[in-house]
Motif scaffolding. Sequence first.
Motif, PDB file in Angstrom:
ATOM      1  N   MET A  34     -67.484 131.662  -3.064  1.00 47.94           N
ATOM      2  CA  MET A  34     -67.931 130.502  -3.800  1.00 47.94           C
ATOM      3  C   MET A  34     -68.376 130.925  -5.194  1.00 47.94           C
ATOM      4  SD  MET A  34     -67.600 127.819  -2.035  1.00 47.94           S
ATOM      5  CE  MET A  34     -67.128 127.555  -0.365  1.00 47.94           C
ATOM      6  N   LEU A  35     -68.224 130.006  -6.104  1.00 48.73           N
ATOM      7  CA  LEU A  35     -68.639 130.210  -7.484  1.00 48.73           C
ATOM      8  C   LEU A  35     -69.572 129.068  -7.848  1.00 48.73           C
ATOM      9  CD1 LEU A  35     -68.225 131.670 -10.249  1.00 48.73           C
ATOM     10  CD2 LEU A  35     -66.319 130.089 -10.628  1.00 48.73           C
ATOM     11  N   TYR A  36     -70.726 129.388  -8.412  1.00 47.79           N
ATOM     12  CA  TYR A  36     -71.718 128.396  -8.805  1.00 47.79           C
ATOM     13  C   TYR A  36     -71.816 128.424 -10.322  1.00 47.79           C
ATOM     14  CZ  TYR A  36     -72.680 129.100  -3.903  1.00 47.79           C
ATOM     15  OH  TYR A  36     -72.542 129.229  -2.550  1.00 47.79           O
ATOM     16  N   THR A  75     -59.687 131.077  -5.318  1.00 43.69           N
ATOM     17  CA  THR A  75     -58.676 131.781  -4.530  1.00 43.69           C
ATOM     18  C   THR A  75     -57.795 132.562  -5.498  1.00 43.69           C
ATOM     19  OG1 THR A  75     -57.253 129.821  -4.541  1.00 43.69           O
ATOM     20  CG2 THR A  75     -58.645 130.137  -2.623  1.00 43.69           C
ATOM     21  N   ALA A  76     -57.429 133.744  -5.083  1.00 39.43           N
ATOM     22  CA  ALA A  76     -56.625 134.589  -5.962  1.00 39.43           C
ATOM     23  C   ALA A  76     -55.566 135.328  -5.168  1.00 39.43           C
ATOM     24  CB  ALA A  76     -57.522 135.582  -6.685  1.00 39.43           C
ATOM     25  N   THR A  77     -54.426 135.435  -5.779  1.00 40.96           N
ATOM     26  CA  THR A  77     -53.336 136.256  -5.283  1.00 40.96           C
ATOM     27  C   THR A  77     -52.937 137.167  -6.444  1.00 40.96           C
ATOM     28  OG1 THR A  77     -51.583 134.764  -6.007  1.00 40.96           O
ATOM     29  CG2 THR A  77     -52.544 134.349  -3.813  1.00 40.96           C
ATOM     30  N   PRO A  78     -52.099 138.139  -6.194  1.00 42.29           N
ATOM     31  CA  PRO A  78     -51.662 138.975  -7.317  1.00 42.29           C
ATOM     32  C   PRO A  78     -50.971 138.171  -8.431  1.00 42.29           C
ATOM     33  CG  PRO A  78     -51.161 140.059  -5.257  1.00 42.29           C
ATOM     34  CD  PRO A  78     -51.645 138.675  -4.912  1.00 42.29           C
ATOM     35  N   ALA A  79     -50.391 137.046  -8.091  1.00 47.80           N
ATOM     36  CA  ALA A  79     -49.641 136.264  -9.078  1.00 47.80           C
ATOM     37  C   ALA A  79     -50.432 135.119  -9.686  1.00 47.80           C
ATOM     38  CB  ALA A  79     -48.376 135.710  -8.434  1.00 47.80           C
ATOM     39  N   GLU A  80     -51.535 134.699  -9.032  1.00 46.46           N
ATOM     40  CA  GLU A  80     -52.178 133.467  -9.480  1.00 46.46           C
ATOM     41  C   GLU A  80     -53.650 133.412  -9.052  1.00 46.46           C
ATOM     42  OE1 GLU A  80     -50.040 129.556  -9.141  1.00 46.46           O
ATOM     43  OE2 GLU A  80     -51.485 129.340  -7.510  1.00 46.46           O
ATOM     44  N   CYS A  81     -54.434 132.729  -9.841  1.00 44.11           N
ATOM     45  CA  CYS A  81     -55.835 132.470  -9.516  1.00 44.11           C
ATOM     46  C   CYS A  81     -56.077 130.974  -9.676  1.00 44.11           C
ATOM     47  CB  CYS A  81     -56.743 133.264 -10.453  1.00 44.11           C
ATOM     48  SG  CYS A  81     -58.488 133.004 -10.128  1.00 44.11           S
TER      49      CYS A  81
END
Length: 75
Positions: free
Chosen positions: A1-3, A17-23
């Motif tokens: 979580m980000l506040y 959420t993050a993947t190597p290709a996208e956030c």
Amino acid sequence: MLYVGNEDGDFFICRVTATPAECSIQILCRLDHHDDYIAGIAVSGAKKTAVLASGDGTLSVVDIKASRSARMIAR
């Protein structure tokens, strides 16, 4: 979580959420109880409550576990 707090006094709870290709960032909840910028955010270790400090000279306590819709407990 980000506040996150912004210059308008809004407080956001976000999921990142993050993947190597996208956030991506999904806003789960927004509170707009302050009249000025959010100067600081402290989240409890259990991530149940947050204390917000605002440029309007107030502190607020937020229940961030209230069934996905945070609510202010006190100001």
